[in-house]
Write a protein that holds these residues in place. Structure first.
Motif, mmCIF file in Angstrom:
data_model
loop_
_atom_site.group_PDB
_atom_site.id
_atom_site.type_symbol
_atom_site.label_atom_id
_atom_site.label_comp_id
_atom_site.label_asym_id
_atom_site.label_seq_id
_atom_site.Cartn_x
_atom_site.Cartn_y
_atom_site.Cartn_z
ATOM 1 N N SER A 151 60.782 -50.714 2.228
ATOM 2 C CA SER A 151 59.977 -50.116 1.585
ATOM 3 C C SER A 151 58.722 -49.435 2.443
ATOM 4 C CB SER A 151 59.311 -51.160 0.589
ATOM 5 O OG SER A 151 58.015 -50.759 -0.044
ATOM 6 N N GLY A 152 58.153 -48.498 1.879
ATOM 7 C CA GLY A 152 57.184 -47.634 2.834
ATOM 8 C C GLY A 152 55.902 -48.474 3.053
ATOM 9 N N GLU A 188 55.708 -42.879 10.140
ATOM 10 C CA GLU A 188 56.446 -41.504 9.709
ATOM 11 C C GLU A 188 56.917 -40.673 11.119
ATOM 12 O OE1 GLU A 188 54.538 -38.816 6.794
ATOM 13 O OE2 GLU A 188 55.030 -37.373 7.782
ATOM 14 N N LEU A 215 54.189 -36.307 0.448
ATOM 15 C CA LEU A 215 55.151 -36.382 1.652
ATOM 16 C C LEU A 215 54.595 -35.277 2.373
ATOM 17 C CD1 LEU A 215 56.907 -38.809 2.092
ATOM 18 C CD2 LEU A 215 59.051 -36.567 1.546
ATOM 19 N N GLU A 252 59.466 -45.594 -1.808
ATOM 20 C CA GLU A 252 58.050 -45.070 -1.725
ATOM 21 C C GLU A 252 57.865 -44.708 -0.300
ATOM 22 O OE1 GLU A 252 54.865 -47.362 -3.991
ATOM 23 O OE2 GLU A 252 56.368 -49.042 -3.870
ATOM 24 N N ILE A 253 58.544 -43.794 0.333
ATOM 25 C CA ILE A 253 58.431 -43.366 1.604
ATOM 26 C C ILE A 253 57.203 -42.454 1.911
ATOM 27 C CG2 ILE A 253 59.711 -40.963 1.058
ATOM 28 C CD1 ILE A 253 61.217 -41.732 3.676
ATOM 29 N N HIS A 254 56.510 -41.973 0.569
ATOM 30 C CA HIS A 254 55.010 -41.465 0.916
ATOM 31 C C HIS A 254 54.243 -42.236 1.564
ATOM 32 C CE1 HIS A 254 54.994 -42.879 -3.079
ATOM 33 N NE2 HIS A 254 53.803 -42.790 -3.163
ATOM 34 N N ARG A 255 54.267 -43.626 1.294
ATOM 35 C CA ARG A 255 53.366 -44.814 1.431
ATOM 36 C C ARG A 255 53.614 -45.120 3.083
ATOM 37 N NH1 ARG A 255 52.626 -48.624 -2.969
ATOM 38 N NH2 ARG A 255 50.750 -49.428 -1.937
ATOM 39 N N LEU A 256 54.571 -44.608 3.835
ATOM 40 C CA LEU A 256 54.752 -44.618 5.239
ATOM 41 C C LEU A 256 53.441 -44.319 5.965
ATOM 42 C CD1 LEU A 256 58.136 -43.717 6.281
ATOM 43 C CD2 LEU A 256 57.285 -45.920 6.201
ATOM 44 N N GLY A 315 65.259 -41.434 1.288
ATOM 45 C CA GLY A 315 63.879 -41.716 0.924
ATOM 46 C C GLY A 315 63.705 -41.546 -0.584
ATOM 47 N N ILE A 336 64.364 -46.254 2.377
ATOM 48 C CA ILE A 336 63.303 -46.293 2.372
ATOM 49 C C ILE A 336 62.407 -46.149 1.052
ATOM 50 C CG2 ILE A 336 60.875 -46.023 3.371
ATOM 51 C CD1 ILE A 336 62.303 -45.799 6.049
ATOM 52 N N THR A 380 60.533 -41.254 -3.510
ATOM 53 C CA THR A 380 59.242 -41.263 -3.595
ATOM 54 C C THR A 380 58.951 -40.576 -5.064
ATOM 55 O OG1 THR A 380 57.263 -39.862 -3.070
ATOM 56 C CG2 THR A 380 59.210 -38.811 -2.849
#
Ligand code: ADP
Length: 347
Positions: free
Chosen positions: A85-86, A121, A165, A112-116, A157, A110, A159
């Protein structure tokens, strides 16, 4: 202001139920036909080429099937999947074990990939593109960089905020699919299938009644079903009749449109206190004693989608449908051009 959680008890994510009710194969999934067609071609081609699938990005609101796709795809490919999870991947070193544990053609999911974080990233870029990573061994002057070749893999991913992203990350996904809301018919089918899995009898009218209140979202439909089942078991003989479904929903404050108490409170504040708007979000939030973020993230999306309110540059306004739904009269000032119909968005 205290950030208030407005998740009703029956909407709390119930992980075991998610797992129990989640379709195992793509063929068991309801709806999303266009997405499924694309994926089936990609899976078929990857199998024939004996190569990993291209990286896949799913975006869309919560509960629409992103994780379900991410667990079904590896099954179709006959490969393993690791779930990450991100927000839990705070630094590049957190993702290294996932990458080194990859098997040939396996999947790394992954959520919630926008929260990596940016550093993680960027670390993923070479992994995604060339299947290799650099690992720094030791510290200070004696530090060395080891270039490690990874097994060819597929990154999936998910999101809820595709817009957050970064461009370079988005471009590294060969397949990008948006998951939309489900029709009433699709939700009813999901609900009936899951009633069978749970071995609970749900009358056809009750099934469509519960689906109607599911906000176009399978996870919400499942939660409505689970609550109706518990209600039926505790109050009557375990059978979910139309009346039982209605009583169960009424008890937790879910109305015929699927609005919960907080949604209705928002609309009635907007109508009663602000004469239907335009009103600023901060003013509404203060009046309700809820944070503006909570309203923007958790209440407004469904009200906007249901056309019960609009968001204009001058503020939030209730639509005639909202007045009708709350059984409130539209003020005559609005009808004569003083308010409600003076609300056409500027932008
Ligand atoms: P997301 O990852 O988008 O938040 P999930 O994949 O976890 O959503 O879906 C939540 C639940 O909804 C799943 O456990 C599953 O039971 C149900 N669900 C989602 N999509 C479908 C579908 N297409 N067909 C049947 N059930 C679905």
């Amino acid at each position: 202001m205290v950030r208030e959680s407005i998740v009703t008890p029956e909407e709390q994510p119930s992980e075991e139920h998610d797992i129990a009710l989640r379709p195992k194969r793509i063929a068991d999934m309801v709806g999303q036909r266009e997405v499924i067609e694309v994926l089936q071609i990609a899976i078929d081609a990857a199998r024939k080429r004996d190569e990993p699938l291209g990286h896949i990005l799913f975006d869309g609101p919560p509960g629409l099937g992103k994780t379900t796709f991410a667990t079904c795809i590896p099954r179709e490919m006959g490969v393993s999947v690791q779930m990450a999870s991100g927000p839990a991947l705070k630094a590049p070193k957190d993702i290294v074990p996932y990458l080194t544990n990859l098997e040939d053609r396996s999947v790394l999911f992954i959520d919630e990939i926008h929260r990596l974080p940016k550093a993680v990233e960027e670390y993923l870029y070479t992994a995604m593109e060339d299947f290799r990573i650099d690992i720094v061994l030791g510290e200070g002057v004696s530090a060395r960089t080891l270039n490690l070749q990874l097994k060819p893999f597929t990154l999936i991913g998910a999101t809820t905020r595709a817009g957050m992203l970064s461009g370079p990350m988005r471009d590294r996904f060969q397949i990008r699919e948006h998951l939309g809301f489900y029709s009433l018919q699709e939700l009813t089918e999901i609900l009936n299938r899951n009633a069978e899995k749970l071995d609970v009898e749900v009358e056809p009218i009750a099934a469509s009644e519960l689906s109607r209140r599911a906000r176009g979202t399978p996870r919400v439909a499942n939660n409505r079903l689970l609550w109706a089942r518990d209600y039926a078991l505790s109050k009557v003989d375990g059978i979910v009749t139309d009346q039982v479904a209605q009583d169960a929903m009424q008890m937790i404050g879910i109305d015929e449109l699927g609005l919960d108490r907080q949604d209705r409170r928002y609309l009635s504040t907007l109508i009663r206190v602000f004469s239907g708007g335009p009103a600023g979000i901060e003013a509404i939030a203060h009046t309700m004693n809820v944070s503006a973020d909570t309203l923007v993230d958790e209440v407004e999306p469904f009200l906007l989608r249901s056309e019960l309110m609009i968001r204009s540059s001058r503020g939030r306004c209730a639509t005639p449908l909202a007045f009708q739904h709350l059984k409130l009269d539209i003020p005559s000032t609005a009808l004569s051009g003083g308010g409600l119909f003076d609300q056409i968005p500027d932008a």
